[in-house]
Design an enzyme around this catalytic site. Structure first.
Site, PDB file in Angstrom:
ATOM      1  N   GLY A 215       0.826  -1.209   0.000  1.00 38.81           N
ATOM      2  CA  GLY A 215       0.000   0.000   0.000  1.00 38.81           C
ATOM      3  C   GLY A 215       0.854   1.250   0.000  1.00 38.81           C
ATOM      4  N   HIS A 216       1.992   1.177   0.660  1.00 33.82           N
ATOM      5  CA  HIS A 216       2.966   2.273   0.632  1.00 33.82           C
ATOM      6  C   HIS A 216       4.226   1.716  -0.001  1.00 33.82           C
ATOM      7  CE1 HIS A 216       5.588   5.544   1.501  1.00 33.82           C
ATOM      8  NE2 HIS A 216       4.829   6.101   2.428  1.00 33.82           N
ATOM      9  N   HIS A 286      -1.065  10.104  -2.697  1.00 32.75           N
ATOM     10  CA  HIS A 286      -0.099  10.416  -1.642  1.00 32.75           C
ATOM     11  C   HIS A 286       1.280  10.621  -2.286  1.00 32.75           C
ATOM     12  CE1 HIS A 286       2.621   9.371   1.729  1.00 32.75           C
ATOM     13  NE2 HIS A 286       1.666   9.878   2.487  1.00 32.75           N
ATOM     14  N   GLU A 338      -2.202  13.899   2.109  1.00 34.79           N
ATOM     15  CA  GLU A 338      -0.782  14.253   1.941  1.00 34.79           C
ATOM     16  C   GLU A 338      -0.408  14.097   0.462  1.00 34.79           C
ATOM     17  OE1 GLU A 338       1.196  13.016   6.041  1.00 34.79           O
ATOM     18  OE2 GLU A 338       0.803  11.257   4.846  1.00 34.79           O
ATOM     19  N   CYS A 356       9.603  14.506   3.203  1.00 37.95           N
ATOM     20  CA  CYS A 356       9.858  13.168   2.638  1.00 37.95           C
ATOM     21  C   CYS A 356       9.534  13.116   1.148  1.00 37.95           C
ATOM     22  CB  CYS A 356       8.977  12.118   3.305  1.00 37.95           C
ATOM     23  SG  CYS A 356       9.482  11.680   4.949  1.00 37.95           S
ATOM     24  N   CYS A 434       8.254  10.458  10.092  1.00 34.79           N
ATOM     25  CA  CYS A 434       8.896   9.983   8.865  1.00 34.79           C
ATOM     26  C   CYS A 434       9.990  10.933   8.377  1.00 34.79           C
ATOM     27  CB  CYS A 434       7.847   9.789   7.777  1.00 34.79           C
ATOM     28  SG  CYS A 434       6.745  11.204   7.596  1.00 34.79           S
ATOM     29  N   CYS A 435       9.788  12.245   8.555  1.00 35.10           N
ATOM     30  CA  CYS A 435      10.698  13.191   7.882  1.00 35.10           C
ATOM     31  C   CYS A 435      12.089  13.315   8.507  1.00 35.10           C
ATOM     32  CB  CYS A 435      10.044  14.564   7.782  1.00 35.10           C
ATOM     33  SG  CYS A 435       8.486  14.578   6.879  1.00 35.10           S
TER      34      CYS A 435
HETATM   35  O1  FUB Z   1       3.035   6.232   5.833  1.00 33.33           O
HETATM   36  C1  FUB Z   1       4.407   6.345   6.145  1.00 33.33           C
HETATM   37  C2  FUB Z   1       4.832   7.780   6.075  1.00 33.33           C
HETATM   38  O2  FUB Z   1       4.107   8.537   7.016  1.00 33.33           O
HETATM   39  C3  FUB Z   1       4.569   8.468   4.762  1.00 33.33           C
HETATM   40  O3  FUB Z   1       5.555   8.285   3.819  1.00 33.33           O
HETATM   41  C4  FUB Z   1       4.451   9.872   5.183  1.00 33.33           C
HETATM   42  O4  FUB Z   1       3.847  10.696   4.219  1.00 33.33           O
HETATM   43  C5  FUB Z   1       3.654   9.753   6.450  1.00 33.33           C
HETATM   44  O5  FUB Z   1       2.305   9.643   6.174  1.00 33.33           O
HETATM   45 ZN    ZN Z   2       7.755  12.615   6.063  1.00 35.72          ZN
END
Ligand code: FUB
Ligand code: ZN
Length: 667
Positions: A215-216, A286, A338, A356, A434-435
């Site tokens: 999903g990501h 996203h 996002e 990110c 995350c960043c």
């Molecule tokens: O879902 C993991 C990370 O958290 C994403 O890459 C960011 O945008 C934040 O939503």
């Molecule tokens: Zn981030």
């Protein structure tokens, strides 16, 4: 040999600008993040990251004593948010976001690059201890994600869309590969190989295997990295499988249980899974997910020679850069999801422009460059790096932006719910963190974005000072680079290697410069292609090539379709975008209109103990009537008085407390 990033070992940074950033990450950010991962920073949102690994490790040890860890499922859904401790069994719970493990993975990756740039026994010891904790949490099958190890292995891979297991795998693998490359130590790499093998045994086109996909995204590019370090083709095949399966109908995720989609658009657009990737031509959903996917697609296209996939990458690149890119190199016009918004919807004060996402854009740009050397990719890489990525971190390396707006009125950030995502000052940490660790891994590996190499050519994409060593047919070509970037465009390259090595040097001519001057020794020849100057011939020790890429302040305007910016200009010099801040200009920045036709002057300003260049532009400021004339009144010609606006580099804003900021200025 393909065109691939140089090894950090072959680069000795001397660059005043980037060396400082890398040292900041080494000395401040990495230790700070380690404290964060261990919940030792007072007043900051706890991370729970290492705590989760420790709990999972303890559970694994207990289960090993009892027998198979697949028995006794523990699963209970606890949501994504950190919960208060359960007074009865506080030690057994998973806390934080489902992808909390990835904070460690990004941290270890940053540590790896830092160790390559600067060996440090103590840091390496801390990293080894952290790896022991992480590996102790691995399930006997190879599976390694603390959310499910703690909550119940019976539910693994049941919500691929939302629960980030393959994302955590991807980050862990990226970290493990980097740590192996830095130290030669295999423990984490072997753990990831076992995890990859487990995933490979579950997913794939063979009958009976799961046809799901992440999903990501990120597993795609991580698997490619694992393939490149191990030579095991199964990993490349799995990456390709994930890329190709995405968006096929009937949708795999329809069989999973999901809450309703919140983001408008076609189903699964948020995850770029609305249709097969080869049929996609608009960057949607996203933004971080999108650029991580496109990075993986570019990797797979390069390694498999898949032109159809490559063409999709090129279309998506054009969509991103021509319609959805902020002038600061940010992407993601809306905080809802996002995400990318519709073409040319690039609001300034509600921008998302996640740090990110710009980092992912840089990953993607470099992968496009690995397949096609063209300055258009490096131009974007440079833009994102010097502006949105650096803006993501305070000058002291101790606080961070997640969202990088182009206009801020602090009161609105505090009182207007539509802008709550925009913070007027950087934060110590985030529940969804995350960043910050992404910035650390990006900055500590920046030479690998500045330089790539093919069999006989060294490519200089970013003009970063240092000494680069390149092997060609068993001989060593060494180039010592001096550079005034990003503040002035003077670059000299001196050849310091063996004489006569048949090496080409390809130097990017930045898209923002016109009228460059280049001096090349007579016995070398130069030719230009796709925005790069290729220099070749019989290199002699001491040969010096000098470049001057004029960096002058320039005014920019946006395409008319960017409604927010009509009648406005932004200012940049070289790769650096400038902004007006209240600290230099007083409040009510909106009352100014700048005069782009007038000459500008340049100066300096000290911010947090560092000196920054300024660009001072002529402007006019509206004279405010006293008493005020009421909310609405009949039009009368407005009165303006002569004024100036002092602009500072965008990335340095918000280092002097809360105050107004604007990139796009009315003219
Ligand atoms: O879902 C993991 C990370 O958290 C994403 O890459 C960011 O945008 C934040 O939503
Ligand atoms: Zn981030």
């Amino acid at each position: 040999m393909d065109n691939t990033p140089i090894s950090l070992r072959n680069f000795k940074a001397t660059d005043g600008f980037w060396k400082n950033q890398m040292e900041l990450v080494r000395k401040e950010v990495i230790p700070y993040e380690w404290d964060m991962l261990n919940d030792r920073v007072e007043g900051a949102t706890p991370s729970f990251c290492m705590r989760n690994f420790r709990i999972a490790g303890k559970l694994m040890a207990e289960k090993r004593e009892k027998g198979s860890a697949f028995e006794e499922p523990l699963y209970t859904f606890r949501g994504f948010e950190a919960l208060p401790e359960d007074p009865e069994h506080p030690e057994d719970k998973f806390y934080g976001f489902v992808f909390q493990d990835s904070d460690f993975s990004k941290w270890i990756e940053a540590v790896a690059y830092s160790l390559m740039n600067h060996p440090d026994d103590e840091l390496e010891r801390t990293a080894d201890e952290a790896i022991d904790i992480v590996c102790a949490a691995q399930h006997e099958s190879g599976y390694l994600d603390t959310y499910y190890i703690i909550n119940g292995m019976d539910k693994i891979f049941t919500n691929l869309r939302d629960y980030h297991e393959l994302y955590c795998f991807g980050h862990l693998t990226e970290g493990a590969v980097a740590y192996y490359q830095a130290t030669g130590k295999r423990k984490l790499l072997d753990a990831c190989i076992r995890f990859a093998d487990y995933i490979d045994s579950c997913f794939g086109s063979d009958e009976g295997k799961c046809k799901g996909y992440p999903g990501h995204e990120i597993a795609e590019m991580a698997l490619v990295r694992l393939y490149e370090v191990t030579g095991e083709k199964r990993y490349l095949d799995l990456a390709r499988f994930f890329v190709d399966e995405r968006g096929k109908q009937p949708y795999y995720w329809d069989n999973e249980e999901h809450p309703e989609e919140k983001t408008p658009g076609e189903r699964y657009q948020y995850n770029q899974a609305h249709r097969p990737v080869r049929d996609q031509d608009e960057a949607v959903g996203h933004a971080v997910r999108a650029v991580y996917l496109y990075s993986g697609m570019a990797d797979v296209a390069r390694l498999t020679g898949d032109e159809e996939l490559w063409n999709a990458c090129c279309r998506l690149w054009d969509s991103t850069v021509r319609e959805k890119l902020y002038i600061t190199g940010g992407i993601g016009g809306t905080h809802i999801g996002e995400a990318f918004s519709f073409p040319f919807d690039l609001p300034n004060d509600t921008a998302y422009a996640e740090t990110c996402a710009s980092i992912g854009l840089i990953f993607w740009a470099r992968r496009m460059l690995e397949k096609e050397v063209h300055a258009k990719y490096a131009d974007v890489m440079e833009l994102a790096l010097y502006n949105t990525v650096l803006s993501g971190m305070n000058l002291d390396g101790k606080s961070f932006f997640y969202v990088n707006p182009l206009e801020v009125l602090p009161e609105a950030c505090h009182k207007d719910e539509r802008k709550f995502h925009v913070k007027p000052v950087r934060q110590k940490w985030f529940g969804c963190a995350c960043c910050p660790p992404n910035i650390a891994r990006m900055i500590s590996s920046v030479p690998a974005y500045a330089y790539t190499e093919s069999e006989d050519t060294l490519f200089m994409h970013l003009h970063m000072a240092g000494t680069v060593t390149k092997q060609v047919n068993g001989s060593e070509a060494v180039f010592a680079v001096e550079s005034g970037f990003p503040w002035n465009g003077k670059v000299t390259v001196t050849y310091e290697g063996e004489a006569g090595v048949p090496v080409k040097l390809a130097v990017r001519i930045p898209g923002w410069c016109s009228g460059r001057k280049i001096q090349v020794p007579e016995h070398l020849s130069g030719s230009e292609a796709n925005g790069y100057l290729y220099l070749e011939g019989t290199w002699q020790k001491g040969d010096t090539v000098s470049f001057e890429f004029p960096m002058i302040p320039r005014f920019f305007q946006a395409d008319d379709r960017v409604r927010e910016n009509i009648g406005k200009v932004a200012v940049a010099k070289g790769p650096v975008v400038y902004c007006a801040e209240e600290a230099d200009n007083g409040a009510n920045l909106h009352l100014h209109r700048v005069l782009p036709g007038e000459p500008v002057s340049e100066g300096t300003v000290t911010i947090a103990g560092q000196t920054f260049p300024t660009i001072v532009v002529k402007a006019e400021k509206k004279v405010q009537k006293t008493p005020a004339e009421g909310l609405y009144h009949e039009y009368q010609p407005e009165e303006y008085e002569a004024a100036e606006l002092t602009l500072i580099p965008y990335y340095a804003w918000a280092n002097r407390g809360e105050n107004e900021m604007m990139v796009w200025l009315r003219k």
